[in-house]
Design a protein around this motif. Structure first.
Motif, PDB file in Angstrom:
ATOM      1  N   THR A   1     -18.425 -15.390   7.103  1.00  0.00           N
ATOM      2  CA  THR A   1     -17.091 -15.404   6.719  1.00  0.00           C
ATOM      3  C   THR A   1     -16.694 -13.992   6.343  1.00  0.00           C
ATOM      4  O   THR A   1     -17.440 -13.154   5.794  1.00  0.00           O
ATOM      5  CB  THR A   1     -16.853 -16.534   5.628  1.00  0.00           C
ATOM      6  OG1 THR A   1     -17.541 -15.904   4.552  1.00  0.00           O
ATOM      7  CG2 THR A   1     -16.881 -17.765   6.242  1.00  0.00           C
ATOM      8  N   TRP A   2     -15.512 -13.574   6.370  1.00  0.00           N
ATOM      9  CA  TRP A   2     -14.953 -12.231   5.892  1.00  0.00           C
ATOM     10  C   TRP A   2     -13.645 -12.617   5.485  1.00  0.00           C
ATOM     11  O   TRP A   2     -12.959 -13.041   6.076  1.00  0.00           O
ATOM     12  CB  TRP A   2     -15.025 -11.370   7.245  1.00  0.00           C
ATOM     13  CG  TRP A   2     -13.917 -10.183   7.036  1.00  0.00           C
ATOM     14  CD1 TRP A   2     -13.860  -9.312   5.724  1.00  0.00           C
ATOM     15  CD2 TRP A   2     -13.322  -9.153   7.877  1.00  0.00           C
ATOM     16  NE1 TRP A   2     -13.196  -8.259   5.704  1.00  0.00           N
ATOM     17  CE2 TRP A   2     -12.840  -8.164   7.126  1.00  0.00           C
ATOM     18  CE3 TRP A   2     -12.983  -9.394   9.060  1.00  0.00           C
ATOM     19  CZ2 TRP A   2     -12.100  -7.177   7.870  1.00  0.00           C
ATOM     20  CZ3 TRP A   2     -12.276  -8.434   9.961  1.00  0.00           C
ATOM     21  CH2 TRP A   2     -11.933  -7.513   9.182  1.00  0.00           C
ATOM     22  N   THR A   3     -13.497 -12.454   4.098  1.00  0.00           N
ATOM     23  CA  THR A   3     -12.435 -12.583   3.473  1.00  0.00           C
ATOM     24  C   THR A   3     -11.519 -11.426   3.110  1.00  0.00           C
ATOM     25  O   THR A   3     -11.919 -10.597   2.389  1.00  0.00           O
ATOM     26  CB  THR A   3     -12.628 -13.175   1.979  1.00  0.00           C
ATOM     27  OG1 THR A   3     -13.532 -14.444   2.206  1.00  0.00           O
ATOM     28  CG2 THR A   3     -11.532 -13.738   1.371  1.00  0.00           C
ATOM     29  N   ILE A   4     -10.459 -11.210   3.753  1.00  0.00           N
ATOM     30  CA  ILE A   4      -9.581 -10.003   3.643  1.00  0.00           C
ATOM     31  C   ILE A   4      -8.501 -10.074   2.429  1.00  0.00           C
ATOM     32  O   ILE A   4      -7.742 -11.263   2.398  1.00  0.00           O
ATOM     33  CB  ILE A   4      -8.736  -9.850   4.791  1.00  0.00           C
ATOM     34  CG1 ILE A   4      -9.779  -9.711   6.126  1.00  0.00           C
ATOM     35  CG2 ILE A   4      -8.154  -8.457   4.748  1.00  0.00           C
ATOM     36  CD1 ILE A   4      -9.066  -9.575   7.408  1.00  0.00           C
ATOM     37  N   PRO A   5      -8.583  -9.360   1.655  1.00  0.00           N
ATOM     38  CA  PRO A   5      -7.533  -9.554   0.336  1.00  0.00           C
ATOM     39  C   PRO A   5      -6.027  -9.682   0.855  1.00  0.00           C
ATOM     40  O   PRO A   5      -5.994  -8.923   1.758  1.00  0.00           O
ATOM     41  CB  PRO A   5      -7.851  -8.676  -0.563  1.00  0.00           C
ATOM     42  CG  PRO A   5      -8.720  -7.550   0.341  1.00  0.00           C
ATOM     43  CD  PRO A   5      -9.431  -8.098   1.442  1.00  0.00           C
ATOM     44  N   GLY A   6      -5.263 -10.105   0.080  1.00  0.00           N
ATOM     45  CA  GLY A   6      -3.872 -10.166   0.488  1.00  0.00           C
ATOM     46  C   GLY A   6      -3.265  -8.806   0.364  1.00  0.00           C
ATOM     47  O   GLY A   6      -2.225  -8.534   1.242  1.00  0.00           O
ATOM     48  N   ALA A   7      -3.722  -8.057  -0.331  1.00  0.00           N
ATOM     49  CA  ALA A   7      -3.031  -6.563  -0.626  1.00  0.00           C
ATOM     50  C   ALA A   7      -3.034  -5.941   0.832  1.00  0.00           C
ATOM     51  O   ALA A   7      -2.528  -4.933   1.127  1.00  0.00           O
ATOM     52  CB  ALA A   7      -3.850  -5.873  -1.546  1.00  0.00           C
ATOM     53  N   ARG A   8      -4.011  -6.207   1.730  1.00  0.00           N
ATOM     54  CA  ARG A   8      -4.140  -5.288   2.958  1.00  0.00           C
ATOM     55  C   ARG A   8      -3.799  -6.215   4.169  1.00  0.00           C
ATOM     56  O   ARG A   8      -3.953  -6.122   5.405  1.00  0.00           O
ATOM     57  CB  ARG A   8      -5.590  -5.223   3.194  1.00  0.00           C
ATOM     58  CG  ARG A   8      -6.025  -3.728   3.726  1.00  0.00           C
ATOM     59  CD  ARG A   8      -7.312  -3.443   3.682  1.00  0.00           C
ATOM     60  NE  ARG A   8      -8.442  -4.180   4.213  1.00  0.00           N
ATOM     61  CZ  ARG A   8      -9.422  -4.638   3.481  1.00  0.00           C
ATOM     62  NH1 ARG A   8      -9.400  -4.624   2.445  1.00  0.00           N
ATOM     63  NH2 ARG A   8     -10.233  -5.509   4.581  1.00  0.00           N
ATOM     64  N   MET A   9      -2.941  -7.524   3.994  1.00  0.00           N
ATOM     65  CA  MET A   9      -2.968  -8.355   5.033  1.00  0.00           C
ATOM     66  C   MET A   9      -1.288  -7.971   4.930  1.00  0.00           C
ATOM     67  O   MET A   9      -0.781  -7.852   4.235  1.00  0.00           O
ATOM     68  CB  MET A   9      -2.918  -9.775   4.532  1.00  0.00           C
ATOM     69  CG  MET A   9      -4.548 -10.044   4.856  1.00  0.00           C
ATOM     70  SD  MET A   9      -5.282 -10.048   6.407  1.00  0.00           S
ATOM     71  CE  MET A   9      -4.253 -11.109   7.516  1.00  0.00           C
ATOM     72  N   LYS A  10      -0.740  -8.120   6.398  1.00  0.00           N
ATOM     73  CA  LYS A  10       0.608  -7.866   6.713  1.00  0.00           C
ATOM     74  C   LYS A  10       1.473  -9.103   5.927  1.00  0.00           C
ATOM     75  O   LYS A  10       2.573  -8.870   5.525  1.00  0.00           O
ATOM     76  CB  LYS A  10       0.865  -8.208   8.081  1.00  0.00           C
ATOM     77  CG  LYS A  10       2.213  -8.025   8.675  1.00  0.00           C
ATOM     78  CD  LYS A  10       2.323  -7.927  10.095  1.00  0.00           C
ATOM     79  CE  LYS A  10       3.865  -7.588  10.528  1.00  0.00           C
ATOM     80  NZ  LYS A  10       3.998  -7.407  12.111  1.00  0.00           N
ATOM     81  N   ALA A  11       1.081 -10.317   5.912  1.00  0.00           N
ATOM     82  CA  ALA A  11       1.742 -11.380   5.185  1.00  0.00           C
ATOM     83  C   ALA A  11       1.529 -11.213   3.731  1.00  0.00           C
ATOM     84  O   ALA A  11       2.250 -12.219   2.942  1.00  0.00           O
ATOM     85  CB  ALA A  11       1.295 -12.621   5.733  1.00  0.00           C
ATOM     86  N   GLY A  12       0.707 -10.396   3.294  1.00  0.00           N
ATOM     87  CA  GLY A  12       0.479 -10.566   1.794  1.00  0.00           C
ATOM     88  C   GLY A  12      -0.479 -11.565   1.350  1.00  0.00           C
ATOM     89  O   GLY A  12      -0.526 -11.652   0.057  1.00  0.00           O
ATOM     90  N   LYS A  13      -1.152 -12.256   1.973  1.00  0.00           N
ATOM     91  CA  LYS A  13      -1.570 -13.409   1.514  1.00  0.00           C
ATOM     92  C   LYS A  13      -3.292 -13.365   2.221  1.00  0.00           C
ATOM     93  O   LYS A  13      -3.506 -12.686   3.076  1.00  0.00           O
ATOM     94  CB  LYS A  13      -1.221 -14.985   2.086  1.00  0.00           C
ATOM     95  CG  LYS A  13       0.092 -14.943   1.657  1.00  0.00           C
ATOM     96  CD  LYS A  13       0.538 -16.655   2.287  1.00  0.00           C
ATOM     97  CE  LYS A  13       1.987 -16.882   1.862  1.00  0.00           C
ATOM     98  NZ  LYS A  13       2.503 -18.180   2.349  1.00  0.00           N
TER      99      LYS A  13
ATOM    100  N   ASN B   1       0.879  -1.121  -0.004  1.00  0.00           N
ATOM    101  CA  ASN B   1       0.029   0.016   0.011  1.00  0.00           C
ATOM    102  C   ASN B   1       0.816   1.214  -0.159  1.00  0.00           C
ATOM    103  O   ASN B   1       2.095   1.132  -0.079  1.00  0.00           O
ATOM    104  CB  ASN B   1      -0.995  -0.041   1.282  1.00  0.00           C
ATOM    105  CG  ASN B   1      -0.408  -0.298   2.469  1.00  0.00           C
ATOM    106  OD1 ASN B   1       0.789   0.464   2.672  1.00  0.00           O
ATOM    107  ND2 ASN B   1      -0.639  -1.351   3.276  1.00  0.00           N
ATOM    108  N   ALA B   2       0.155   2.293  -0.154  1.00  0.00           N
ATOM    109  CA  ALA B   2       1.003   3.659  -0.085  1.00  0.00           C
ATOM    110  C   ALA B   2       1.499   3.915   1.173  1.00  0.00           C
ATOM    111  O   ALA B   2       2.585   4.885   1.216  1.00  0.00           O
ATOM    112  CB  ALA B   2      -0.077   4.726  -0.649  1.00  0.00           C
TER     113      ALA B   2
ATOM    114  N   ALA C   1     -10.276  -0.443   6.839  1.00  0.00           N
ATOM    115  CA  ALA C   1     -10.380  -0.333   5.280  1.00  0.00           C
ATOM    116  C   ALA C   1     -11.457  -1.398   4.738  1.00  0.00           C
ATOM    117  O   ALA C   1     -11.580  -1.729   3.640  1.00  0.00           O
ATOM    118  CB  ALA C   1      -9.032  -0.570   4.675  1.00  0.00           C
ATOM    119  N   ALA C   2     -12.039  -2.422   5.756  1.00  0.00           N
ATOM    120  CA  ALA C   2     -13.107  -3.433   5.181  1.00  0.00           C
ATOM    121  C   ALA C   2     -14.187  -3.012   4.240  1.00  0.00           C
ATOM    122  O   ALA C   2     -14.683  -1.796   4.529  1.00  0.00           O
ATOM    123  CB  ALA C   2     -13.486  -4.063   6.214  1.00  0.00           C
TER     124      ALA C   2
END
Length: 417
Positions: A270-282, A123-124, A258-259
């Motif tokens: 269920t809540w699926t968080i995209p990898g772009a917003r995860m610390k591990a990138g997954k 991210n920015a 940012a959800a």
């Protein structure tokens, strides 16, 4: 007998118009292009191949006849010494490029490195962190030619913050090392990297791990969280709901702030968080307890974000709002939002029988063992669903006394694996 050298005169050079080549002698030629442009050429024969080579000496407007003859004489001198004029010119140009590269500043290299790598960052905010670190702590190096950055200069930057801001200093060193490696590969500098740690700076600076113990973010004792939830649920506003979702799901506040509604399947909980917003990138699936689903169902769904910002532009809420609510409005100055993840982890370890890997996966922690990561194919979602239900049940317990001593309400999954 016709004159063999210096056949042309200044007046003739100025007056000639017909395209073609006019020989002055001894290899110097006046070339007039079809468009009327006039330039000088030195023609000679390569001693090794026997082929004729031509070296441009410049435009007639910039190089008068006298100077063209001097340049031609210099070329003949090189040939007499066994050196090729074109090869020598290329060597000079290469040397000039090297000198120009040396003039490229460390600040220039920082900007180019960031521009080259930012597309791979999540991210920015990551770009901003790079810029802030290298601008704030390496400010005195930015105006220096990158080829002149030495170990002494690097240490001079790091020493003032090495023991007081160890984590920041470590990141500064790592980023300086990356920029200087980039500059070396791009041939803007030569030699070893003066910001390298292993086998270099580790002899000059104390190991970061030994300077100061890692200070974990302050966490509320898990036994106090149910009483806090009672207070939190009495508050209105998006910041309170954001903090409530963070606690119910044990997620990071940035992930929740940012959800987007498109990430949730409330029917499937269920809540699926995209990898772009995860610390591990997954990508990470979160199991939602009935309490979390009920809270989300009661919120307005008139936009893209679950927690929309207050500005005119369509953007998500600032995660800082949750911290402000917790520390300022609810008077928990010594507690951090991130600390609720620690409270969740302590509760799971001390009050349940869930395996550690289930808890770690619920927290979306990266698997340190590469072998274990390779063999673990699933995400233990069924077990994590039971875990989050048990956590939700615990959060719903009511303090037994005014001293906030909590009683644990057992659930079917609280002692299960």
């Amino acid at each position: 007998m016709a004159k063999s050298i210096e056949r042309l005169g200044d007046l003739q050079v100025r007056s000639l118009r017909l395209p073609g080549r006019y020989t002055d002698g001894a290899g110097l030629v006046l070339n007039i292009a079809k468009g009327g442009t006039k330039s000088w050429i030195f023609r000679y024969r390569d001693r090794q191949t026997g082929k004729v080579r031509e070296l441009g000496l410049g435009s007639v407007l910039a190089v008068p006849l006298k100077r063209a003859r001097e340049k031609a004489a210099e070329c003949r001198g090189l040939l007499a010494d066994g050196r090729d004029p074109i090869d020598m010119k290329r060597q000079r140009q290469t040397a000039q490029r090297v000198e120009k590269a040396k003039a490229l500043t460390f600040g220039d290299c920082c900007e180019r490195y960031i521009a080259a790598h930012e597309s791979s960052w999540r991210n920015a905010k990551h770009r901003q962190q790079w810029e802030n670190t290298l601008t704030t702590y390496a400010a005195e190096l930015r105006a220096l030619p990158v080829g002149e950055i030495t170990t002494d200069l690097v240490v001079k930057v790091l020493e003032p913050i090495w023991t007081t801001k160890t984590e920041t200093a470590t990141r500064t060193r790592q980023r300086m090392e990356a920029v200087l490696d980039w500059a070396t590969v791009r041939q803007f500098r030569k030699g070893d990297n003066p910001a390298r740690w292993r086998g270099h700076l580790d002899h000059l600076l104390a190991a970061p791990a030994k300077v100061r113990k890692v200070e974990h973010q302050a966490a509320m004792p898990y036994g106090d969280v149910p009483a806090f939830m009672v207070e939190l649920r009495q508050r209105r506003g998006q910041s309170a709901r954001l903090l409530e979702l963070v606690i119910l799901t044990a997620c990071r506040v940035g992930e929740a702030a940012a959800a987007e509604w498109s990430e949730f399947d409330l029917d499937a909980a269920t809540w699926t968080i995209p990898g772009a917003r995860m610390k591990a990138g997954k990508e990470h699936r979160v199991a939602l307890s009935p309490a979390a689903v009920a809270m989300l169902e009661g919120m307005p769904k008139d936009g893209r974000y679950v927690f929309p910002g207050t500005g005119k532009r369509a953007q998500a809420m600032n995660p800082e709002s949750a911290r402000k609510l917790l520390q300022k409005d609810m008077k928990r100055e010594g507690i951090t939002v991130h600390g609720f993840r620690s409270a969740f982890r302590d509760w799971a370890a001390e009050r349940t029988g869930f395996p550690a890997e289930v808890v770690e996966m619920a927290l979306a922690h990266a698997i340190e063992s590469k072998v274990e990561a390779a063999y673990r194919r699933g995400d233990l979602f069924t077990k994590r669903t039971k875990l989050m239900q048990a956590w939700s049940d615990f959060l719903a317990t009511v303090p037994a006394t005014a001293t906030n001593v909590t009683q644990f309400k057992k659930s079917p999954g609280s002692l299960a694996g």
